[in-house]
Design a protein around this motif. Structure first.
Motif, PDB file in Angstrom:
ATOM      1  N   ARG A 127      13.868 -15.075  -1.257  1.00 38.92           N
ATOM      2  CA  ARG A 127      14.197 -13.657  -1.322  1.00 38.92           C
ATOM      3  C   ARG A 127      14.087 -13.076   0.072  1.00 38.92           C
ATOM      4  O   ARG A 127      13.327 -13.570   0.900  1.00 38.92           O
ATOM      5  CB  ARG A 127      13.241 -12.898  -2.254  1.00 38.92           C
ATOM      6  N   TRP A 153      22.894  -9.100  -2.691  1.00 41.04           N
ATOM      7  CA  TRP A 153      21.824  -8.228  -3.198  1.00 41.04           C
ATOM      8  C   TRP A 153      21.149  -8.862  -4.412  1.00 41.04           C
ATOM      9  O   TRP A 153      19.925  -8.801  -4.546  1.00 41.04           O
ATOM     10  CB  TRP A 153      22.401  -6.864  -3.576  1.00 41.04           C
ATOM     11  N   LEU A 154      21.930  -9.468  -5.300  1.00 33.48           N
ATOM     12  CA  LEU A 154      21.347 -10.129  -6.474  1.00 33.48           C
ATOM     13  C   LEU A 154      20.407 -11.265  -6.063  1.00 33.48           C
ATOM     14  O   LEU A 154      19.331 -11.440  -6.646  1.00 33.48           O
ATOM     15  CB  LEU A 154      22.454 -10.668  -7.380  1.00 33.48           C
ATOM     16  N   ARG A 203      18.816  -1.602   0.260  1.00 33.60           N
ATOM     17  CA  ARG A 203      19.165  -0.885  -0.966  1.00 33.60           C
ATOM     18  C   ARG A 203      20.615  -1.167  -1.317  1.00 33.60           C
ATOM     19  O   ARG A 203      21.492  -1.164  -0.464  1.00 33.60           O
ATOM     20  CB  ARG A 203      18.977   0.623  -0.738  1.00 33.60           C
ATOM     21  N   PRO A 247      14.621  -6.473   1.466  1.00 32.56           N
ATOM     22  CA  PRO A 247      15.964  -6.321   0.886  1.00 32.56           C
ATOM     23  C   PRO A 247      16.504  -4.910   1.077  1.00 32.56           C
ATOM     24  O   PRO A 247      15.776  -3.928   0.947  1.00 32.56           O
ATOM     25  CB  PRO A 247      15.728  -6.625  -0.600  1.00 32.56           C
ATOM     26  N   ASP A 295      18.764 -11.457  -3.228  1.00 31.47           N
ATOM     27  CA  ASP A 295      17.566 -10.831  -2.651  1.00 31.47           C
ATOM     28  C   ASP A 295      16.652 -10.285  -3.748  1.00 31.47           C
ATOM     29  O   ASP A 295      15.429 -10.344  -3.635  1.00 31.47           O
ATOM     30  CB  ASP A 295      17.976  -9.689  -1.716  1.00 31.47           C
ATOM     31  N   ARG A 296      17.253  -9.757  -4.790  1.00 30.15           N
ATOM     32  CA  ARG A 296      16.471  -9.088  -5.840  1.00 30.15           C
ATOM     33  C   ARG A 296      15.815 -10.084  -6.795  1.00 30.15           C
ATOM     34  O   ARG A 296      14.649  -9.931  -7.165  1.00 30.15           O
ATOM     35  CB  ARG A 296      17.402  -8.140  -6.615  1.00 30.15           C
ATOM     36  N   PHE A 297      16.557 -11.123  -7.190  1.00 31.26           N
ATOM     37  CA  PHE A 297      16.060 -12.029  -8.220  1.00 31.26           C
ATOM     38  C   PHE A 297      15.735 -13.432  -7.708  1.00 31.26           C
ATOM     39  O   PHE A 297      15.183 -14.238  -8.451  1.00 31.26           O
ATOM     40  CB  PHE A 297      17.078 -12.139  -9.364  1.00 31.26           C
TER      41      PHE A 297
END
Length: 481
Positions: A197, A75-76, A203, A201, A78-80
């Motif tokens: 990314r 997730w990190l 949740r 993404p 995908d997010r950053f």
């Protein structure tokens, strides 16, 4: 989330050529660090003024941090973005290494290992995810095979390097050598790591992550504290109950959440369910040996740190040699037969270290360690390919993440359990500067090896629940440790 070839980023020729080297460097950093520390523990304990039998917290802190943060790594990224997270992972790992080298006490070392574990939890998963998204499916397996090679070199050179540095230079250098490697990794990542990314993404299940992590930490600390008698029984029981409550709360939460941290559907797959539970109990034994054996060689048999490090090489060599026969055995005999027989053999091999005499021939011990390495590697290969072999596109990411968590957690519990058994069987005998190898501790090591071996062998009852046809032999094409 997987991508089609049309959705994959266009990489320039230099990135396609050097990206696998960057990720391979991360694999090497992590595997070297995990294995280089074990041989140095007695020397570190002497300098820090603590009993070597209580140094396991430096290992457990790292493994537990990695286990806790692995679920958040995807997730990190995908997010950053993969480059940003990868750079932070190298920076945290390197910064933690420097803090470890400067630690004046065991509590400071444990805190530094936690920082190092934050970086370690992100390094390999984010690197693997980048390769998965950057290369088409027909290139993925060759690239991952190339990346995995340094991961085999790390355990091969780690124990010997740790022993030599401790004996001839200083244990501080087992951490300081990460700094130039980390600097090289940062420079290479800035140039060759793409910033990828996910296009959609998912949740992040923050509530589930908090519950699961709290349960993981509370249960681990309670079991470790009770085993070593460093916390009161009442406090330990409260932590144990609180950890179980958090885990049950997570299970109930996952049942009502559209996108839980780990898919509940995973546990409807028989091979995954059996493989995961079997991993827990089998690794309690095999996960303890990298911590236990260097101590046994130095404190029990009287080997120097450098000699103890060299004696660990046959174990890794045996593990590498078994890769050539693992798939053929699984295809010929099936998962059920291989895992039941090999799990019993693994327990017997661990327990047989109780028969090693003080002053015995070096060649016999080296052969013993090589045979153990072969059996242990076959166990890992069979367990992991069984567990992952029948996952589909929907469950693959979640299933692989949960297996990684269980592997780290089991090794952490194995280290804590073996340390607690050593303290129990030694009757509280301290190991100070005047300790003579083999005098008060050989019986403690023998009792510990016997107990750990029996625990590992009991996992055979779990694998016996497999049906003869369950498990895909073709899954073994993707060897994992």
């Amino acid at each position: 989330m997987s991508q089609t070839d049309s959705e994959r980023p266009e990489l320039d020729a230099a990135t396609r050529r050097y990206l696998p080297w960057v990720v391979a460097l991360a694999f090497f950093m992590q595997t070297l660090d995990v294995t280089i520390l074990n041989t140095a523990l007695p020397g570190m304990a002497r300098d820090l003024g603590v009993d070597p039998l209580r140094m396991q917290s430096a290992i457990v802190a790292y493994l537990l941090t990695v286990a806790m943060l692995i679920p958040a790594s995807g997730w990190l990224a995908d997010r950053f973005g993969t480059r940003t997270v990868f750079l932070w992972a190298i920076a945290l790992f390197s910064g933690g290494s420097l803090a470890c080298a400067l630690s004046p006490s065991l509590p400071a070392l444990v805190a530094a290992r936690v920082l190092q574990g934050v970086g370690g939890a992100l390094l390999v998963p984010v690197g693997r995810l980048t390769v998965l998204r950057a290369f088409p499916k027909d290139e993925f397996l060759p690239v991952m095979t190339f990346i995995a090679l340094p991961g085999l070199v790390g355990p091969l050179v780690g124990p010997a390097l740790g022993g030599f540095l401790t004996e001839y230079v200083s244990w501080h250098w087992i951490f300081l050598i990460n700094l130039p490697v980390g600097l090289l990794g940062v420079l290479a990542s800035l140039r060759y790591m793409p910033q990828l990314r996910s296009s959609a993404p998912r949740r992040f299940d923050g509530s589930g992550f908090a519950l699961f992590s709290a349960g993981l930490v509370l249960l681990s600390l309670a079991l470790q504290g009770l085993g070593e008698h460093v916390i009161g029984t009442a406090i330990g029981l409260v932590m144990l109950v609180a950890g179980l409550a958090c885990m049950m709360a997570y299970w109930l939460h996952a049942a009502r959440t559209p996108e839980p941290l780990f898919e509940r559907a995973l546990f409807s797959i028989p091979t995954y369910r059996i493989g995961l539970i079997g991993n827990v109990f089998a690794r309690l034994g095999s996960g303890a040996t990298p911590f236990l054996t260097p101590l046994f060689l130095q404190l029990g048999l009287g080997y120097s740190p450098s000699a103890a490090g060299l004696m660990m090489v046959p174990t890794v060599a045996g593990a590498m040699a078994s890769k050539t026969v693992a798939i053929r055995l699984i295809r010929a005999w099936g998962y059920r037969r291989v895992l039941v027989l090999n799990t019993v053999l693994l327990g017997a091999m661990i327990a047989s270290f109780a028969l090693v005499p003080v002053g015995g021939p070096v060649w016999a011990l080296a052969l013993h360690l090589a045979l153990f390495g072969m059996v242990n590697s076959l166990q890992f290969t069979a367990m992991n390919t069984l567990t992952l072999g029948e996952l589909d596109a929907r469950t693959a990411s979640s299933g692989n993440s949960l297996l990684s968590v269980v592997m780290q957690l089991s090794m952490s519990l194995g280290v804590a359990t073996s340390s607690a058994l050593l303290l129990l069987f030694s009757g509280g005998v301290g190991v100070g500067p005047g300790h003579q190898a083999g005098v008060p501790l050989m019986s403690a090591f023998r009792g510990t090896y016997l107990a750990i071996g029996v625990m590992a062998a009991l996992a055979a009852f779990i694998f016996a629940q497999l049906r003869a046809h369950e498990g895909s032999a073709e899954a073994g094409e993707s060897l994992q440790d």
